[in-house]
Design a protein around this motif. Structure first.
Motif, short mmCIF file in Angstrom:
data_model
loop_
_atom_site.label_atom_id
_atom_site.label_comp_id
_atom_site.label_asym_id
_atom_site.label_seq_id
_atom_site.Cartn_x
_atom_site.Cartn_y
_atom_site.Cartn_z
N MET A 65 -50.17 23.91 28.08
CA MET A 65 -49.53 25.12 27.60
C MET A 65 -49.78 25.30 26.11
SD MET A 65 -45.86 25.12 29.55
CE MET A 65 -45.48 26.76 29.02
N PHE A 66 -49.88 26.56 25.71
CA PHE A 66 -50.00 26.88 24.29
C PHE A 66 -48.57 26.95 23.74
CE2 PHE A 66 -53.73 28.89 26.25
CZ PHE A 66 -54.74 28.30 25.51
N LEU A 67 -48.25 26.04 22.83
CA LEU A 67 -46.90 25.96 22.28
C LEU A 67 -46.95 26.00 20.76
CD1 LEU A 67 -45.55 23.06 24.51
CD2 LEU A 67 -45.24 25.50 24.87
N SER A 68 -45.88 26.48 20.17
CA SER A 68 -45.65 26.45 18.74
C SER A 68 -46.29 27.66 18.03
CB SER A 68 -46.15 25.15 18.12
OG SER A 68 -45.55 24.96 16.85
N LEU B 43 -50.92 32.18 14.54
CA LEU B 43 -51.26 31.92 15.94
C LEU B 43 -49.98 31.50 16.65
CD1 LEU B 43 -54.00 31.24 14.30
CD2 LEU B 43 -54.68 30.30 16.48
N VAL B 44 -49.65 32.20 17.72
CA VAL B 44 -48.39 31.99 18.42
C VAL B 44 -48.66 31.58 19.86
CG1 VAL B 44 -46.18 33.04 19.08
CG2 VAL B 44 -47.35 33.80 17.00
N GLY B 45 -48.22 30.40 20.25
CA GLY B 45 -48.37 29.94 21.62
C GLY B 45 -47.36 30.60 22.53
N LEU B 46 -47.83 31.08 23.69
CA LEU B 46 -46.97 31.75 24.66
C LEU B 46 -47.12 31.15 26.05
CD1 LEU B 46 -47.61 35.47 23.59
CD2 LEU B 46 -45.69 34.01 22.95
N GLY B 47 -47.28 29.85 26.12
CA GLY B 47 -47.41 29.19 27.42
C GLY B 47 -48.85 29.20 27.89
N ASP B 48 -49.21 30.20 28.70
CA ASP B 48 -50.56 30.25 29.26
C ASP B 48 -51.54 31.02 28.39
OD1 ASP B 48 -49.51 32.78 29.68
OD2 ASP B 48 -50.27 32.95 31.73
N ARG B 49 -51.08 31.49 27.24
CA ARG B 49 -51.92 32.29 26.35
C ARG B 49 -51.40 32.14 24.93
NH1 ARG B 49 -48.99 37.70 26.40
NH2 ARG B 49 -47.09 37.13 27.50
N PHE B 50 -52.13 32.72 23.98
CA PHE B 50 -51.66 32.73 22.60
C PHE B 50 -51.99 34.08 21.99
CE2 PHE B 50 -55.96 31.05 22.37
CZ PHE B 50 -56.53 31.74 21.30
N GLN B 51 -51.35 34.37 20.87
CA GLN B 51 -51.61 35.61 20.14
C GLN B 51 -51.99 35.28 18.71
OE1 GLN B 51 -47.88 37.71 20.73
NE2 GLN B 51 -48.68 38.76 22.53
N ILE B 52 -52.80 36.17 18.12
CA ILE B 52 -53.16 36.06 16.71
C ILE B 52 -52.66 37.33 16.03
CG2 ILE B 52 -55.02 35.81 15.01
CD1 ILE B 52 -56.74 34.59 17.28
N TRP B 53 -51.78 37.16 15.06
CA TRP B 53 -51.11 38.25 14.37
C TRP B 53 -51.44 38.26 12.89
CZ3 TRP B 53 -47.42 41.75 16.21
CH2 TRP B 53 -46.99 41.55 17.51
N ALA C 243 -57.32 21.99 23.14
CA ALA C 243 -57.21 21.10 24.29
C ALA C 243 -56.87 21.87 25.57
CB ALA C 243 -56.14 20.04 24.03
N GLN C 244 -56.25 23.03 25.44
CA GLN C 244 -55.83 23.83 26.60
C GLN C 244 -56.92 24.75 27.12
OE1 GLN C 244 -52.94 23.20 28.09
NE2 GLN C 244 -52.72 21.65 26.51
N THR C 245 -58.03 24.85 26.43
CA THR C 245 -59.04 25.84 26.81
C THR C 245 -60.28 25.22 27.46
OG1 THR C 245 -59.98 25.80 24.58
CG2 THR C 245 -58.31 27.48 25.04
N ALA C 246 -60.14 24.02 27.98
CA ALA C 246 -61.28 23.40 28.65
C ALA C 246 -61.74 24.29 29.79
CB ALA C 246 -60.90 22.01 29.16
N ASP D 254 -49.32 44.63 19.06
CA ASP D 254 -50.42 44.93 18.14
C ASP D 254 -50.99 43.65 17.54
OD1 ASP D 254 -50.29 47.67 18.57
OD2 ASP D 254 -48.75 47.93 17.02
N CYS D 255 -51.72 42.92 18.39
CA CYS D 255 -52.30 41.66 17.98
C CYS D 255 -53.44 41.32 18.94
CB CYS D 255 -51.24 40.54 18.02
SG CYS D 255 -50.59 40.23 19.68
N ILE D 256 -54.10 40.21 18.66
CA ILE D 256 -55.14 39.70 19.54
C ILE D 256 -54.48 38.73 20.51
CG2 ILE D 256 -57.22 38.26 19.67
CD1 ILE D 256 -57.93 39.27 16.86
N GLU D 257 -54.87 38.80 21.77
CA GLU D 257 -54.40 37.84 22.76
C GLU D 257 -55.59 36.95 23.13
OE1 GLU D 257 -52.59 38.11 27.23
OE2 GLU D 257 -51.69 39.35 25.67
N GLY D 258 -55.32 35.69 23.39
CA GLY D 258 -56.40 34.80 23.74
C GLY D 258 -55.96 33.69 24.66
#
Length: 156
Positions: free
Chosen positions: A1-4, A109-119, A24-27, A42-46
């Motif tokens: 999970m993407f956290l923190s 960079l914000v972890g949202l579990g199965d994804r992250f955002q860049i703000w 480590a989560q993007t293998a 209004d951000c990038i999701e990844g």
């Protein structure tokens, strides 16, 4: 999970070091991430291949030609960039995405579990405050509904 949550800086080439915890989560089939304009904010999701697959399944549940499917395909797949890590664990954000969300120097960079955002940092601070209020009100509403259901169940 993407956290923190991580505060980072873009360099002059729009590169950003992706936290090791996120890398480590993007293998997957390639060493990097998929990034695109977020539908929710209004951000990038990844994320990694799992996020890409999740959006693929979601769009395939809709009939071909459905306007929602078309909008999702255009927004997610049409705006998606496949970004590989360099030897320092950095990705280079596309200029178009940086311009779209005002990403110039300080980013979050914000972890949202199965994804992250860049703000952009200032935009995230305002968004985070609004999200805390929504979460606070939503949780209070859920608790009130649960209490009402328990009372109704005890009375019935």
């Amino acid at each position: 999970m993407f956290l923190s949550t991580f505060e980072k800086q873009l360099d002059a080439k729009r590169r950003i070091v992706v936290p090791q915890e996120f890398r480590a989560q993007t293998a997957g089939p390639f060493d990097g991430v998929f990034c695109f304009p977020s539908i929710e904010a209004d951000c990038i999701e990844g994320g990694g291949k799992a996020l890409f697959d999740r959006y693929s399944v979601l769009t395939e549940e809709l009939e071909f030609g459905d306007p929602i499917r078309s909008a999702l395909e255009q927004s997610v797949f049409g705006g998606m960039a496949q970004l590989s890590y360099d030897t320092a664990g950095r990705i280079t954000l596309p200029e178009l995405l940086c311009d779209q969300f005002g990403l110039a120097l300080d980013v979050v960079l914000v972890g949202l579990g199965d994804r992250f955002q860049i703000w952009e940092r200032t935009a995230f601070q305002a968004h985070r405050a609004a999200q805390r209020e929504i979460a606070r009100e939503g949780l209070a509403s859920m608790r009130a509904q649960q209490r009402a259901a328990r009372i109704a169940g005890a009375a019935g």
